[in-house]
Design a protein around this motif. Structure first.
Motif, PDB file in Angstrom:
ATOM      1  N   GLU A  22       1.508 -43.424  86.913  1.00  0.00           N
ATOM      2  CA  GLU A  22       2.906 -43.051  86.669  1.00  0.00           C
ATOM      3  C   GLU A  22       3.521 -43.990  85.638  1.00  0.00           C
ATOM      4  N   PHE A  23       4.171 -43.418  84.648  1.00  0.00           N
ATOM      5  CA  PHE A  23       5.060 -44.142  83.738  1.00  0.00           C
ATOM      6  C   PHE A  23       6.383 -43.415  83.895  1.00  0.00           C
ATOM      7  N   ASN A  24       7.442 -44.102  84.306  1.00  0.00           N
ATOM      8  CA  ASN A  24       8.706 -43.371  84.398  1.00  0.00           C
ATOM      9  C   ASN A  24       9.276 -43.197  82.985  1.00  0.00           C
ATOM     10  N   PRO A  25      10.335 -42.389  82.820  1.00  0.00           N
ATOM     11  CA  PRO A  25      10.823 -42.121  81.454  1.00  0.00           C
ATOM     12  C   PRO A  25      11.111 -43.389  80.659  1.00  0.00           C
ATOM     13  N   ASN A  59      13.700 -41.639  87.793  1.00  0.00           N
ATOM     14  CA  ASN A  59      13.954 -41.082  86.459  1.00  0.00           C
ATOM     15  C   ASN A  59      15.207 -41.623  85.798  1.00  0.00           C
ATOM     16  N   SER A  60      16.145 -42.104  86.612  1.00  0.00           N
ATOM     17  CA  SER A  60      17.394 -42.520  85.976  1.00  0.00           C
ATOM     18  C   SER A  60      17.530 -44.042  85.865  1.00  0.00           C
ATOM     19  N   THR A  61      16.590 -44.776  86.422  1.00  0.00           N
ATOM     20  CA  THR A  61      16.724 -46.229  86.354  1.00  0.00           C
ATOM     21  C   THR A  61      16.491 -46.727  84.916  1.00  0.00           C
ATOM     22  N   SER A  96       4.762 -45.763  75.458  1.00  0.00           N
ATOM     23  CA  SER A  96       3.798 -44.648  75.389  1.00  0.00           C
ATOM     24  C   SER A  96       3.262 -44.381  73.995  1.00  0.00           C
ATOM     25  N   GLN A  97       3.806 -45.044  73.016  1.00  0.00           N
ATOM     26  CA  GLN A  97       3.362 -44.878  71.622  1.00  0.00           C
ATOM     27  C   GLN A  97       3.409 -43.411  71.203  1.00  0.00           C
ATOM     28  N   GLY A  98       4.377 -42.710  71.721  1.00  0.00           N
ATOM     29  CA  GLY A  98       4.558 -41.309  71.321  1.00  0.00           C
ATOM     30  C   GLY A  98       3.644 -40.338  72.050  1.00  0.00           C
ATOM     31  N   LYS A  99       2.758 -40.868  72.927  1.00  0.00           N
ATOM     32  CA  LYS A  99       1.857 -39.948  73.655  1.00  0.00           C
ATOM     33  C   LYS A  99       2.657 -39.253  74.759  1.00  0.00           C
TER      34      LYS A  99
END
Ligand code: SF4
Ligand code: SF4
Ligand code: SF4
Length: 563
Positions: A420-423, A403-405, A430-433
């Motif tokens: 998984e998509f990390n933050p 999460n912090s990388t 993510s195009q806002g999704k």
């Protein structure tokens, strides 16, 4: 003290199975290694048979046995009645044939000694007003001496069948070395007390003899039939001691096998429980026929019972002078009992702040979080053995990293569906999704590199890619995880680097142009004074053009690298 159960550090996988199986928790885990604690262990051998890695082994006197034979000493072997099951794929008669072929002069059944012991048990039962606990199982004797000294007074004060038989054999073969062959690790320890007096020279287990037979690639050519002994031969069966001693079972006469069941009974007796007159006690559930040193093709206790019972044919007489009396020692070791404060401090370390947090899952091998915390206080266990705690610790650590990388991390399955998509990846692609798990990767980026990795199981490393629709340049590493059917992509944002390189590029282009201009201007002036400089001017020109083309080449090279 001789280390009878050894753990191979290389093999131990730190799985806690032996801790779970040990009724006395006589195993300490330290630095990921399971070591038997001699002052608590009663040598039942259950940890040996339960270890899935074969990391634990029984150390017996097999080498002494073969040395004695090599030296040509007269060797007599007393064989435990569990031999009725044979050893591995060898029948009892084939085992005896092997022993004879090795040079063993006499082979006899320990059951001859058991007959004497059974007779004495009956006398004790008939004449004693208090409880009698059978003492033929050395692991039971260990259990009482080390953990229930209050019950020493109930232990039958007579020598075991093994020792009794050794005395009988020594009487007959005074100069011979007597070895005991059987399924029991506790007897290796029991024999130690009699070695100095020369009564027993050593103990070997069926399993170590079997190992040797296999090593020798022994093909049974010669077999020596020696019938099993009626009554005494029943000793390895749960209930067999009572049967041999002709003690009728009633509510005061109990047969108890297995350490857990014995612990329950001994706690009852220790706390003043009554109504018990005679206890046939065996540490192995089902009796010695389930001992740790057994090697039998039959794993079912009932088939083993059947094999042993049908093997008993011979009767031997009772001899008044046997068995000899024996005494017992209190072998308890004082241990520091941790205070409530110390226990709570350990529980806190593993995130158990309230009783509700104590899940008591047993993952560490202990029955409860508290029991394990006590073991930690006593130095017998490690905090890290708590599975939920370690899982949580690892999860939080992994989450923290992911999460912090500043790198984008994308995990897809083999069908290119996002797992998984990390933050960071969310922010970029993510195009806002908000919820993208399970969606096709192709909805967000070109999945062809991920598909290639999934198909070939080959990683793609340090590949530079421009996602112009997202205004980002990345350097990506895509790695297959075939064991999980996943592909992981880690992307580093190199937009800044690329911009800086482009700027540098522009500067060097401008510099080159400027340099060319200066050279040309200088050349023009040089032409005018050509008469004076002659050939030297031509050389200067060639040198300067060489410099320019070198700079150009380097620039082109660096452009290629960044593509
Ligand atoms: S059962 Fe015990 S000795 Fe065997 S691998 Fe697991 S922890 Fe190690
Ligand atoms: S031999 Fe028995 S008592 Fe000793 S450590 Fe193994 S399981 Fe525990
Ligand atoms: S039950 Fe038999 S094999 Fe098991 S520990 Fe006792 S004497 Fe040994």
């Amino acid at each position: 003290m001789k280390e009878i159960i050894q753990t191979s550090e290389a093999r131990c996988q730190d799985c806690y199975r032996c801790v779970r199986e040990c009724a006395l928790k006589a195993i300490a885990l330290s630095a990921g290694q399971a070591k038997v604690l001699d002052n608590i262990c009663v040598l039942c051998g259950r940890c040996v048979t339960s270890c899935p890695q074969g990391a634990k082994r029984i150390v017996d006197d097999v080498n002494m046995f073969f040395n004695a034979l090599k030296l040509g000493e007269p060797v007599v072997v007393s064989v435990a009645p569990s031999i009725g099951c044979g050893i591995g794929d060898y029948s009892p008669d084939e085992v005896f044939g092997y022993l004879r072929a090795l040079g063993v002069s006499t082979i006899r059944h320990t059951a001859e000694g058991a007959v004497q012991v059974a007779h004495r048990y009956k006398e004790l039962y008939d004449n004693s007003s208090s409880v009698t606990i059978s003492s033929c199982c050395p692991a039971v004797v260990n259990l009482i001496e080390k953990h229930y000294p209050e019950l020493i007074k109930y232990l039958a004060p007579i020598e075991s069948p093994m020792v009794t038989h050794a005395r009988m054999l020594k009487k007959e073969f005074f100069n011979a070395k007597v070895f005991f062959l059987g399924p029991c690790p506790a007897k290796i320890q029991e024999a130690e007390d009699y070695k100095k007096a020369g009564l027993i020279s050593g103990v070997l287990t069926f399993s170590s003899l079997f190992e040797k037979m296999h090593k020798d690639n022994y093909k049974p050519e010669y077999s020596q039939p020696i019938d099993g002994i009626i009554d005494g031969g029943l000793f390895p069966l749960s209930g067999g001691v009572l049967q041999a001693a002709k003690i009728e079972k009633d509510k005061g006469v109990v047969e108890v096998s297995g350490l857990e069941a014995l612990i329950e009974l001994f706690n009852y007796l220790k706390n003043g429980g009554n109504g018990i007159k005679f206890v046939e006690a065996m540490a192995c559930e089902g009796g010695c026929l389930m001992g740790a040193g057994m090697v039998s093709e039959k794993t079912n206790v009932w088939s083993r019972r059947e094999q042993i019972q049908s093997y008993l044919k011979e009767s031997v007489p009772y001899q008044k002078e046997f068995p000899k009396p024996r005494s017992y020692e209190n072998k308890t070791v004082e241990t520091h009992e941790p205070t409530e404060e110390e226990i709570r401090a350990v529980l806190k370390q593993i995130g158990k702040n309230t009783p509700e947090d104590e899940t008591n899952c047993g993952g560490c091998g202990y029955k409860s979080c508290r029991e394990k915390a006590i073991a930690v206080c006593k130095g017998q266990a490690e905090v890290e053995m708590c599975v939920p705690y370690m899982k949580e610790k690892f999860r939080s650590f992994a989450n923290l990293v992911v999460n912090s990388t500043p790198n984008g991390i994308i995990v897809v399955d083999r069908d290119m569906l996002i797992q998984e998509f990390n933050p960071t990846a969310m922010e970029w692609f993510s195009q806002g999704k908000k919820f993208i798990k399970g969606l096709p990767l192709s909805l967000f980026i070109d999945p062809s590199d991920f598909e290639y990795v999934a198909r070939t199981n080959q990683s793609i490393l340090n590949k530079r890619v421009i996602y112009s629709e997202y205004h980002i340049n990345v350097e990506k590493n895509i790695i297959p995880l075939p064991e999980y059917d996943l592909v992981v992509g880690i992307m580093r944002d190199i937009s800044e680097e690329v911009r800086a390189e482009a700027e540098l590029d522009m500067i060097s282009q401008a510099t080159l142009e400027k340099a060319t201009k200066v050279i040309e201007e200088n050349m023009r002036v040089a032409q005018e004074i050509a008469g004076l400089l002659g050939e030297t001017t031509a050389e200067t020109k060639a040198t300067l053009w060489e410099v320019i083309s070198l700079v150009k080449k380097r620039r082109e090279q660096s452009q290629c690298d960044s593509r």
